[in-house]
Design a protein around this motif. Structure first.
Motif, short mmCIF file in Angstrom:
data_model
loop_
_atom_site.label_atom_id
_atom_site.label_comp_id
_atom_site.label_asym_id
_atom_site.label_seq_id
_atom_site.Cartn_x
_atom_site.Cartn_y
_atom_site.Cartn_z
N UNK A 283 -18.83 -11.30 6.47
CA UNK A 283 -19.25 -11.64 5.12
C UNK A 283 -18.17 -11.47 4.08
N UNK A 284 -16.93 -11.31 4.49
CA UNK A 284 -15.82 -11.19 3.56
C UNK A 284 -15.14 -12.54 3.37
N UNK A 285 -14.25 -12.63 2.40
CA UNK A 285 -13.60 -13.90 2.08
C UNK A 285 -12.31 -14.03 2.88
N UNK A 286 -12.22 -14.98 3.81
CA UNK A 286 -10.97 -15.15 4.57
C UNK A 286 -9.92 -15.87 3.74
N UNK A 287 -8.67 -15.73 4.16
CA UNK A 287 -7.59 -16.44 3.49
C UNK A 287 -7.76 -17.94 3.67
N UNK A 288 -8.11 -18.36 4.87
CA UNK A 288 -8.34 -19.77 5.18
C UNK A 288 -9.72 -19.92 5.77
N UNK A 289 -10.54 -20.70 5.11
CA UNK A 289 -11.89 -20.99 5.61
C UNK A 289 -11.75 -21.98 6.75
N UNK A 290 -11.88 -21.49 7.99
CA UNK A 290 -11.68 -22.35 9.16
C UNK A 290 -12.70 -23.47 9.25
N UNK A 291 -13.80 -23.33 8.48
CA UNK A 291 -14.80 -24.40 8.49
C UNK A 291 -14.25 -25.70 7.92
N UNK A 292 -13.11 -25.62 7.20
CA UNK A 292 -12.52 -26.84 6.64
C UNK A 292 -12.14 -27.81 7.75
N UNK A 293 -11.81 -27.29 8.94
CA UNK A 293 -11.44 -28.17 10.04
C UNK A 293 -12.66 -28.89 10.62
N UNK A 294 -13.86 -28.41 10.27
CA UNK A 294 -15.07 -29.09 10.71
C UNK A 294 -15.51 -30.21 9.80
N UNK A 295 -14.86 -30.34 8.63
CA UNK A 295 -15.20 -31.44 7.72
C UNK A 295 -14.88 -32.78 8.38
N UNK A 296 -15.79 -33.72 8.26
CA UNK A 296 -15.66 -34.99 8.97
C UNK A 296 -14.38 -35.72 8.58
N UNK A 297 -13.56 -36.02 9.57
CA UNK A 297 -12.34 -36.79 9.35
C UNK A 297 -11.13 -35.96 8.96
N UNK A 298 -11.30 -34.65 8.71
CA UNK A 298 -10.18 -33.85 8.22
C UNK A 298 -9.15 -33.59 9.32
N UNK B 242 -7.82 -37.84 3.45
CA UNK B 242 -7.91 -36.52 4.08
C UNK B 242 -8.52 -35.51 3.10
N UNK B 243 -8.09 -35.53 1.85
CA UNK B 243 -8.60 -34.58 0.87
C UNK B 243 -10.02 -34.91 0.42
N UNK B 244 -10.35 -36.20 0.35
CA UNK B 244 -11.69 -36.57 -0.11
C UNK B 244 -12.76 -36.22 0.92
N UNK B 245 -12.34 -35.94 2.16
CA UNK B 245 -13.31 -35.56 3.20
C UNK B 245 -13.77 -34.12 3.07
N UNK B 246 -13.18 -33.36 2.14
CA UNK B 246 -13.41 -31.92 2.05
C UNK B 246 -14.24 -31.60 0.80
N UNK B 247 -15.14 -30.65 0.91
CA UNK B 247 -15.94 -30.21 -0.23
C UNK B 247 -15.06 -29.59 -1.30
N UNK B 248 -15.53 -29.64 -2.53
CA UNK B 248 -14.72 -29.19 -3.67
C UNK B 248 -14.31 -27.73 -3.55
N UNK B 249 -15.21 -26.87 -3.04
CA UNK B 249 -14.89 -25.44 -2.97
C UNK B 249 -13.83 -25.13 -1.92
N UNK B 250 -13.54 -26.09 -1.05
CA UNK B 250 -12.50 -25.89 -0.03
C UNK B 250 -11.26 -26.73 -0.31
N UNK C 120 -7.01 -47.56 12.37
CA UNK C 120 -7.99 -48.51 12.88
C UNK C 120 -9.34 -47.84 13.11
N UNK C 121 -9.32 -46.62 13.69
CA UNK C 121 -10.57 -45.90 13.93
C UNK C 121 -11.26 -45.54 12.63
N UNK C 122 -10.47 -45.14 11.63
CA UNK C 122 -11.06 -44.77 10.34
C UNK C 122 -11.71 -45.97 9.68
N UNK C 123 -11.04 -47.11 9.72
CA UNK C 123 -11.62 -48.31 9.12
C UNK C 123 -12.90 -48.73 9.85
N UNK C 124 -12.88 -48.60 11.19
CA UNK C 124 -14.08 -48.95 11.96
C UNK C 124 -15.22 -47.99 11.61
#
Length: 465
Positions: free
Chosen positions: A254-269, A373-381, A439-443
């Motif tokens: 429940x503490x604040x990490x330096x890097x929120x690893x959940x950012x790698x789970x954002x779609x397309x990031x 890449x950046x638009x795929x991420x929530x504002x708080x991350x 190509x995959x991103x456009x599809x």
């Protein structure tokens, strides 16, 4: 979009320009620095490498600082430190002081880079965002075009008898002017909660791990890969692994990490990061091949080689003002043309034409890729994502230069043309990876759009009164 927000753009781009410029501007000053400060080879190497090492090692920490304390505040801190460090470089009285000031410059540049990307995303939306990131790419391209040229001109012009010191002192008035405008032009972004703790242990681990990787890749290639380089690369894995485990444990507690690893789970990031690494690796590898092949393979002098290579940057600069999502085909086409030009002996003009196409592909591609890449991420991350993105850019460039250099020197026994072809093949593979991602991103985007249209049609059938 208010006029005030567009007035803020030059302030952000000025920071991008000077920090990118300082990657290149010191190269032309190295002979003068060596003579004036009586420096040895190791010292002048650290003048160049120290900046890049501090920059790469500090990006993730800088992204987190922006999320915790506000992106505008950290941007101002980074700009102030960069200005002071530039003054320190210009006033250095021995090589040790200059290296320390260059490391401080790199750390300050790391503080700036994630905040610029995050503030661009906060200030501009939709078509305005695409336009703003296009100007961002243009600033990077212009700094790349003018970096070494500016360094050479400043040393040759010797303003006020400053010599090489002018390369660093020129940043001071620009930094002071930009600092005066920050409060009125840039918005306050970032979290403002009460838990503003910073994981200092994690910061030390990630900085050490990234510094070991970058230093080993840079110095290993220069020194022919002695045993210590392999030990360092082996040690970087456990160091970065310890950082990841610590971040997971902090999040679980429940503490604040330096890097929120959940950012790698954002779609397309994560996929976008791979494409960014391939793009910047291709750019760095191409610069490495050109630097050697133009003078040794084609027999050009330094000035003529610089003029020929300017075609790459000119294509990038012009194309970045009108970015296209599918610039990857132009990048791949340009590299294939470059391979053919080397293989069939087209000469400097033919190579320059191929470089123009290659540069245009990079310019069309860079801004949409970074924006997506950046638009795929929530504002708080956003800050964490920007820090990771910057780290991937820097590390991808080092890896690209290393792999291309290995292929180049491995084929050098067959002559300069064979060596250049081997290096370009590595770059073509990297460009193919970028094309596949595009190509995959456009599809995927097309499929998402089709699903959205289907739902709208279901909710609003044509025969409904």
């Amino acid at each position: 979009m208010t006029a005030r927000r567009w007035v803020a753009l030059p302030v952000l781009l000025a920071a991008v320009f000077v920090t990118t410029l300082d990657f290149f501007v010191a190269n032309l000053a190295v002979p003068s620095i060596r003579a004036d400060l009586r420096a040895d080879d190791a010292g002048v190497q650290l003048v160049i490498a120290g900046y890049g090492l501090a920059y790469a090692a500090g990006l993730i920490v800088a992204g987190r600082l922006g999320d915790l304390y506000g992106h505008r505040r950290v941007f101002a801190l980074g700009l102030a430190l960069f200005t002071l460090a530039s003054a320190g470089c210009g006033l250095a009285y021995d090589i040790g002081v200059l290296v320390a000031a260059r490391v401080a410059q790199g750390a300050a540049a790391a503080l700036l880079a994630p905040q610029v990307l995050t503030l661009l995303g906060a200030l501009y939306q939709g078509a305005d965002r695409a336009r703003a990131f296009g100007w961002y790419g243009a600033a990077v391209g212009l700094a790349g075009v003018s970096g070494q040229v500016a360094g050479g001109l400043l040393v040759a012009a010797d303003p006020l008898g400053l010599g090489w010191r002018a390369c660093f002192l020129v940043n001071v008035p620009a930094g002071v002017a930009a600092l005066a405008l920050i409060g009125r032009l840039l918005p306050r972004t970032g979290r403002s909660g009460t838990r503003r703790d910073l994981d200092l242990v994690g910061a030390a681990l990630v900085a050490a791990g990234l510094a070991v990787v970058v230093l080993t890749l840079v110095e290993g290639r220069e020194q022919g890969w002695p045993p210590w380089t392999w030990w360092c690369l082996a040690a970087s894995g456990p160091i970065l692994g310890a950082f990841v485990r610590r971040q997971r444990r902090l999040a679980a507690d429940g503490r604040v990490p330096l890097l929120d690893l959940a950012v790698f789970g954002e779609k397309g990031f994560a996929g976008g990061l791979v494409a960014v690494a391939l793009l910047f690796g291709t750019s760095a590898g191409l610069s490495f091949v050109l630097a050697l092949y133009a003078q040794e393979g084609l027999g050009l002098g330094p000035l003529a080689a610089g003029v020929m290579c300017t075609a790459l940057n000119a294509g990038f600069l012009v194309a970045s003002l009108r970015p296209r999502p599918m610039g990857a085909p132009a990048l791949l086409l340009g590299l294939v043309l470059l391979y053919c030009g080397v293989a069939w002996g087209w000469g400097p003009y033919g190579v320059a034409a191929a470089l123009l196409v290659t540069g245009a592909g990079m310019g069309w591609l860079m801004s949409p890729l970074i924006s997506s890449v950046l638009s795929a991420v929530r504002a708080e991350r956003a800050g964490a994502a920007a820090g990771v993105l910057g780290t991937v850019q820097e590390t991808g460039g080092v890896l690209g230069g290393t792999l291309t250099g290995a292929a180049f020197f491995g084929a050098l026994d067959g002559g300069w043309d064979a060596a250049a072809q081997a290096g370009i093949v590595v770059l073509i593979v990297g460009a193919g990876g970028v094309l596949a991602h595009s190509a995959l991103r456009l599809r995927r985007d097309a499929a998402a759009s089709a699903v959205a249209r289907f739902h709208v049609k279901q909710e609003c059938p044509a025969d409904r009164p």
